[in-house]
Design an enzyme around this catalytic site. Structure first.
Site, PDB file in Angstrom:
ATOM      1  N   ASP A  55       0.860  -1.186   0.000  1.00 35.02           N
ATOM      2  CA  ASP A  55       0.000   0.000   0.000  1.00 35.02           C
ATOM      3  C   ASP A  55       0.898   1.240   0.000  1.00 35.02           C
ATOM      4  O   ASP A  55       0.754   2.142   0.812  1.00 35.02           O
ATOM      5  CB  ASP A  55      -0.936  -0.014   1.227  1.00 35.02           C
ATOM      6  CG  ASP A  55      -1.885   1.182   1.251  1.00 35.02           C
ATOM      7  OD1 ASP A  55      -2.037   1.837   0.209  1.00 35.02           O
ATOM      8  OD2 ASP A  55      -2.459   1.456   2.321  1.00 35.02           O
TER       9      ASP A  55
ATOM     10  N   HIS B 271      -2.609   0.679  11.968  1.00 39.25           N
ATOM     11  CA  HIS B 271      -2.395  -0.734  11.636  1.00 39.25           C
ATOM     12  C   HIS B 271      -0.920  -0.957  11.385  1.00 39.25           C
ATOM     13  O   HIS B 271      -0.137  -0.008  11.309  1.00 39.25           O
ATOM     14  CB  HIS B 271      -3.197  -1.084  10.379  1.00 39.25           C
ATOM     15  CG  HIS B 271      -3.006  -0.079   9.275  1.00 39.25           C
ATOM     16  ND1 HIS B 271      -3.865   0.973   9.072  1.00 39.25           N
ATOM     17  CD2 HIS B 271      -2.039   0.080   8.336  1.00 39.25           C
ATOM     18  CE1 HIS B 271      -3.456   1.715   8.058  1.00 39.25           C
ATOM     19  NE2 HIS B 271      -2.340   1.206   7.596  1.00 39.25           N
TER      20      HIS B 271
ATOM     21  N   ASP C  57      -5.370  -4.065  12.161  1.00 39.39           N
ATOM     22  CA  ASP C  57      -5.439  -2.895  13.041  1.00 39.39           C
ATOM     23  C   ASP C  57      -4.788  -3.174  14.388  1.00 39.39           C
ATOM     24  O   ASP C  57      -4.991  -4.248  14.976  1.00 39.39           O
ATOM     25  CB  ASP C  57      -6.906  -2.502  13.290  1.00 39.39           C
ATOM     26  CG  ASP C  57      -7.431  -1.566  12.231  1.00 39.39           C
ATOM     27  OD1 ASP C  57      -7.147  -1.804  11.039  1.00 39.39           O
ATOM     28  OD2 ASP C  57      -8.131  -0.593  12.592  1.00 39.39           O
TER      29      ASP C  57
ATOM     30  N   ARG D 235       2.452  13.614  10.163  1.00 41.07           N
ATOM     31  CA  ARG D 235       1.170  13.585   9.467  1.00 41.07           C
ATOM     32  C   ARG D 235       0.554  12.267   9.920  1.00 41.07           C
ATOM     33  O   ARG D 235       1.060  11.180   9.624  1.00 41.07           O
ATOM     34  CB  ARG D 235       1.388  13.611   7.951  1.00 41.07           C
ATOM     35  CG  ARG D 235       0.096  13.543   7.109  1.00 41.07           C
ATOM     36  CD  ARG D 235      -0.243  12.124   6.757  1.00 41.07           C
ATOM     37  NE  ARG D 235      -1.388  12.009   5.867  1.00 41.07           N
ATOM     38  CZ  ARG D 235      -1.996  10.860   5.593  1.00 41.07           C
ATOM     39  NH1 ARG D 235      -1.593   9.725   6.135  1.00 41.07           N
ATOM     40  NH2 ARG D 235      -3.011  10.826   4.768  1.00 41.07           N
TER      41      ARG D 235
ATOM     42  N   ASP E 257      -1.838   9.338  10.012  1.00 41.18           N
ATOM     43  CA  ASP E 257      -2.716   8.625   9.093  1.00 41.18           C
ATOM     44  C   ASP E 257      -3.978   8.141   9.822  1.00 41.18           C
ATOM     45  O   ASP E 257      -3.894   7.631  10.945  1.00 41.18           O
ATOM     46  CB  ASP E 257      -1.927   7.414   8.548  1.00 41.18           C
ATOM     47  CG  ASP E 257      -2.630   6.715   7.407  1.00 41.18           C
ATOM     48  OD1 ASP E 257      -2.806   7.343   6.362  1.00 41.18           O
ATOM     49  OD2 ASP E 257      -2.991   5.533   7.563  1.00 41.18           O
TER      50      ASP E 257
ATOM     51  N   GLU F 271     -10.428   4.233  17.287  1.00 45.48           N
ATOM     52  CA  GLU F 271     -11.620   3.382  17.312  1.00 45.48           C
ATOM     53  C   GLU F 271     -11.394   2.172  18.243  1.00 45.48           C
ATOM     54  O   GLU F 271     -10.459   1.393  18.038  1.00 45.48           O
ATOM     55  CB  GLU F 271     -11.846   2.890  15.883  1.00 45.48           C
ATOM     56  CG  GLU F 271     -13.139   2.221  15.605  1.00 45.48           C
ATOM     57  CD  GLU F 271     -13.234   1.898  14.111  1.00 45.48           C
ATOM     58  OE1 GLU F 271     -14.255   2.225  13.515  1.00 45.48           O
ATOM     59  OE2 GLU F 271     -12.281   1.326  13.550  1.00 45.48           O
TER      60      GLU F 271
ATOM     61  N   GLU G 170      -5.037  13.321   9.310  1.00 42.96           N
ATOM     62  CA  GLU G 170      -6.037  12.947   8.325  1.00 42.96           C
ATOM     63  C   GLU G 170      -7.243  12.446   9.106  1.00 42.96           C
ATOM     64  O   GLU G 170      -7.172  11.426   9.786  1.00 42.96           O
ATOM     65  CB  GLU G 170      -5.488  11.824   7.443  1.00 42.96           C
ATOM     66  CG  GLU G 170      -6.458  11.393   6.381  1.00 42.96           C
ATOM     67  CD  GLU G 170      -6.185   9.988   5.845  1.00 42.96           C
ATOM     68  OE1 GLU G 170      -6.421   9.778   4.659  1.00 42.96           O
ATOM     69  OE2 GLU G 170      -5.777   9.103   6.611  1.00 42.96           O
TER      70      GLU G 170
ATOM     71  N   HIS H 117      -1.814  12.292  -2.303  1.00 43.44           N
ATOM     72  CA  HIS H 117      -1.345  11.048  -2.917  1.00 43.44           C
ATOM     73  C   HIS H 117      -2.484  10.051  -3.140  1.00 43.44           C
ATOM     74  O   HIS H 117      -2.266   8.987  -3.692  1.00 43.44           O
ATOM     75  CB  HIS H 117      -0.273  10.416  -2.035  1.00 43.44           C
ATOM     76  CG  HIS H 117      -0.794  10.087  -0.668  1.00 43.44           C
ATOM     77  ND1 HIS H 117      -1.179  11.063   0.230  1.00 43.44           N
ATOM     78  CD2 HIS H 117      -1.041   8.910  -0.070  1.00 43.44           C
ATOM     79  CE1 HIS H 117      -1.634  10.470   1.325  1.00 43.44           C
ATOM     80  NE2 HIS H 117      -1.555   9.169   1.176  1.00 43.44           N
ATOM     81  N   ASP H 118      -3.687  10.396  -2.678  1.00 47.75           N
ATOM     82  CA  ASP H 118      -4.842   9.504  -2.849  1.00 47.75           C
ATOM     83  C   ASP H 118      -5.771  10.056  -3.930  1.00 47.75           C
ATOM     84  O   ASP H 118      -5.505  11.087  -4.533  1.00 47.75           O
ATOM     85  CB  ASP H 118      -5.606   9.384  -1.529  1.00 47.75           C
ATOM     86  CG  ASP H 118      -4.818   8.616  -0.475  1.00 47.75           C
ATOM     87  OD1 ASP H 118      -4.062   7.694  -0.847  1.00 47.75           O
ATOM     88  OD2 ASP H 118      -4.954   8.951   0.716  1.00 47.75           O
TER      89      ASP H 118
HETATM   90  C1  NOJ Z   1      -4.710   6.861   4.296  1.00 46.28           C
HETATM   91  C2  NOJ Z   1      -3.609   7.080   3.311  1.00 46.28           C
HETATM   92  O1  NOJ Z   1      -3.675   8.403   2.832  1.00 46.28           O
HETATM   93  C3  NOJ Z   1      -3.768   6.053   2.216  1.00 46.28           C
HETATM   94  O2  NOJ Z   1      -2.856   6.279   1.167  1.00 46.28           O
HETATM   95  C4  NOJ Z   1      -3.607   4.670   2.800  1.00 46.28           C
HETATM   96  O3  NOJ Z   1      -3.875   3.703   1.818  1.00 46.28           O
HETATM   97  C5  NOJ Z   1      -4.566   4.457   3.979  1.00 46.28           C
HETATM   98  N1  NOJ Z   1      -4.568   5.561   4.895  1.00 46.28           N
HETATM   99  C6  NOJ Z   1      -4.201   3.206   4.738  1.00 46.28           C
HETATM  100  O4  NOJ Z   1      -3.055   3.444   5.504  1.00 46.28           O
END
Ligand code: NOJ
Ligand code: CA
Length: 548
Positions: free
Chosen positions: A60, A103, A170, A198, A200, A207, A242, A311-312
């Site tokens: 990922d 996670h 997780d 930053r 994530d 949770e 985020e 980046h998403d």
């Molecule tokens: C948010 C990140 O911005 C994303 O790129 C990632 O796939 C997920 N969290 C899982 O970590």
């Protein structure tokens, strides 16, 4: 003047693996980035946000961490990283890193141990269920790529929870050892010299997952605890989170109900992001005005981080179906350009038809709205995307430095590159690259440098209040202002195609020698502000008043 550095920062987000490859193995690395710090300094960047740097199976893009206390050996060593921090510091650039602690990778030794034995000290570091949870097929973040949030582990003979992909189990935030470990990870990197994190997926970190309960309780006090810890270890460290949740839920991420900003310093403004994209698609500022009006009030020290691209995918899930359809129709009409039914997997330049006027307009808008601007690498030269790549990889192609082979990113054989460089068409590296734009004073890169430099003289933008100026304005025109003790800036952005004229003489009383400090072209002097022209897709940043 505020001395909180993050309110005046320009943040640049990059992934080491696609930025610059110094040793020619086809993968970007830390020495490569060190070699490009001068470029970032000249651009005016004051803070770099690095996407995950840790060892990772990389399923990922590094958001599946296998060791929180090291850097991916493909990027270099911890020694290289310390050197990066030092060299960046010499240029006045801070570095923050992604903290991905919702996670781990399933290859992380903690998970390997946890699944292997009920007696493992790490068994309770993850979230398990002996029976199949009723909500097993709910709450997926990546529909189409992920079909469940609970998977069965044959070794443990238990179900484990994973909010994201199944290879990302997780961590169990209820476990005090996990909470302590997260603090230790932060302390380690602060000790090395990072300026913050930053964070994530913050809503998921906190949770307290209960099998069968899709609405499990959230441990907000952990954010207070973490902030305390981080701030004690390094006074000016920041947390940039985020948290893509409903706007009404955001204030508790900044601070507790008492109104103090004792949790996260900065949150990405996902709502404004989607509204800006909608406004650009409709050529109508209404969605932005709406966002400015409905934004919850932040506690002192709380700050938004604005962005157009990250980046998403561009996440449009909080727009109505009609709004989303308008954005898709304009910016991502082909199914191939869309992702997860909610987003767009393109860079901004191709979305805006590579139209220079609209690109300037979009970024002038983002950088002038309240908060701290975050810029994704390559956007400053108008890089394109590669829709032949899977999912979000389309916008993760190597940085285009020059017309040299591989765009100057790497000397490796092209087939060895981490991802192919964009070679064809209008966005191919021979056309779109840093060196070429460096030699051209009218290039997009030169514009970004000018724009960011202008912001340097306008601390009220990041630090002050931002308000919509409610005057009769032609359709398509957004008028807003930024104020703090250092002065006032006035902004006109014309999202439409037609030239327009607006009367702002009611602000003349506040003005002292108003003048354009950035605009899409030369305009007549603002004078009494009674007839301000703005061309189609044009913009004017007018210095209204500066405290002397
Ligand atoms: C948010 C990140 O911005 C994303 O790129 C990632 O796939 C997920 N969290 C899982 O970590
Ligand atoms: Ca390399």
């Amino acid at each position: 003047m505020s001395d909180r550095w993050y309110t005046k920062a320009v943040v640049y987000c990059l992934d080491i693996d696609t930025f610059a490859d110094a040793n020619g193995d086809g993968i970007g690395d830390i020495p490569g980035l060190i070699g490009r710090l001068d470029y970032l300094a000249r651009l005016g960047v004051t803070c770099i946000w690095l996407n995950p740097i840790h060892p990772s199976p990389d399923r990922d893009d590094g958001y599946d961490v296998a060791d929180f206390y090291n850097v991916d050996p493909r990027f270099g060593t911890l020694g290289d990283f310390a050197e990066l921090l030092h060299q960046a510091g010499n240029l006045g650039i801070k570095v923050i890193i992604d903290l991905v602690v919702n996670h781990t990778s399933d290859k992380h030794p903690w998970f390997q141990s946890a699944r292997a034995s009920a007696d493992s000290p790490y068994r309770d570091w993850y979230v398990w269920s002996e029976t199949e949870p009723a909500d097993r097929n709910q709450g997926m973040v990546f529909p189409g790529e992920q079909s469940e949030t609970w998977s069965y582990d044959r070794t443990a003979k238990l179900w484990y929870y994973h909010r994201f992909y199944r290879f990302q189990p997780d961590l169990n935030i209820k476990n005090p050892e996990v909470r302590e470990e997260i603090k230790k990870i932060c302390a380690f990197w602060l000790q090395l010299g990072v300026a913050g994190f930053r964070m994530d997926a913050v809503p998921f970190i906190i949770e307290q997952t209960e099998p069968g309960n899709p609405d499990s309780p959230k441990d907000f006090p952990f954010l207070t605890e973490l902030r305390q810890h981080v701030q004690w270890r390094k006074g000016d460290a920041v947390l940039l989170a985020e948290a893509n949740v409903e706007p009404g839920q955001l204030p508790v991420f900044f601070g507790d109900e008492g109104g103090s900003g004792n949790r996260i310093h900065m949150l990405f403004d996902f709502m404004l992001n989607a509204r800006m994209v909608l406004a650009l698609a409709r050529e109508d500022p209404e969605p932005i005005i709406d966002a400015l009006r409905s934004t919850p009030k932040l506690p002192a020290g709380g700050q938004w981080a604005t962005f157009l691209r990250n980046h998403d995918e561009i996440d449009l899930s909080r727009l109505t179906a009609e709004q989303r359809d308008d954005v898709f129709a304009r910016f991502g009409p082909d199914e191939d350009m869309q992702l997860y039914g909610r987003g767009i997997r393109r860079r901004l330049a191709p979305m805006l038809g590579n139209d220079r006027r609209r690109l300037e307009l979009a970024y002038a808008l983002q950088f002038s709205l309240r908060g701290t601007p975050v810029l994704r690498y390559g956007e400053e030269i108008g890089m394109g995307d590669d829709l032949a790549l899977e999912g979000r990889d389309s916008i993760r192609t190597p940085m285009q430095w020059s017309a040299l082979p591989n765009g100057g990113f790497s000397t490796a054989d092209p087939e060895k590159l981490i991802r192919p460089v964009v070679t064809d068409g209008d966005f191919g590296y021979e056309r779109v690259n840093v060196t070429r734009q460096r030699h051209d004073a009218s290039s997009l890169l030169s514009w970004f440098e000018r724009m960011i430099r202008t912001l340097r003289e306008a601390p009220e933008v990041g630090n002050g209040t931002c308000a919509y100026v409610d005057v009769p304005a032609p359709h398509g025109l957004l008028v807003h202002r930024a104020d703090d003790v250092t002065g006032t800036m006035l902004f006109l952005h014309n999202l439409g195609t037609e030239r327009c004229v607006v009367d702002l003489q009611e602000l003349a009383g506040e003005a002292v020698l108003p003048n354009d400090v950035l605009a899409d072209r030369e305009y007549a002097d603002p004078g009494k502000l009674d007839a301000l022209t703005v061309e189609g897709y044009g913009y004017r940043w007018i210095r209204l008043r500066k405290q002397t």
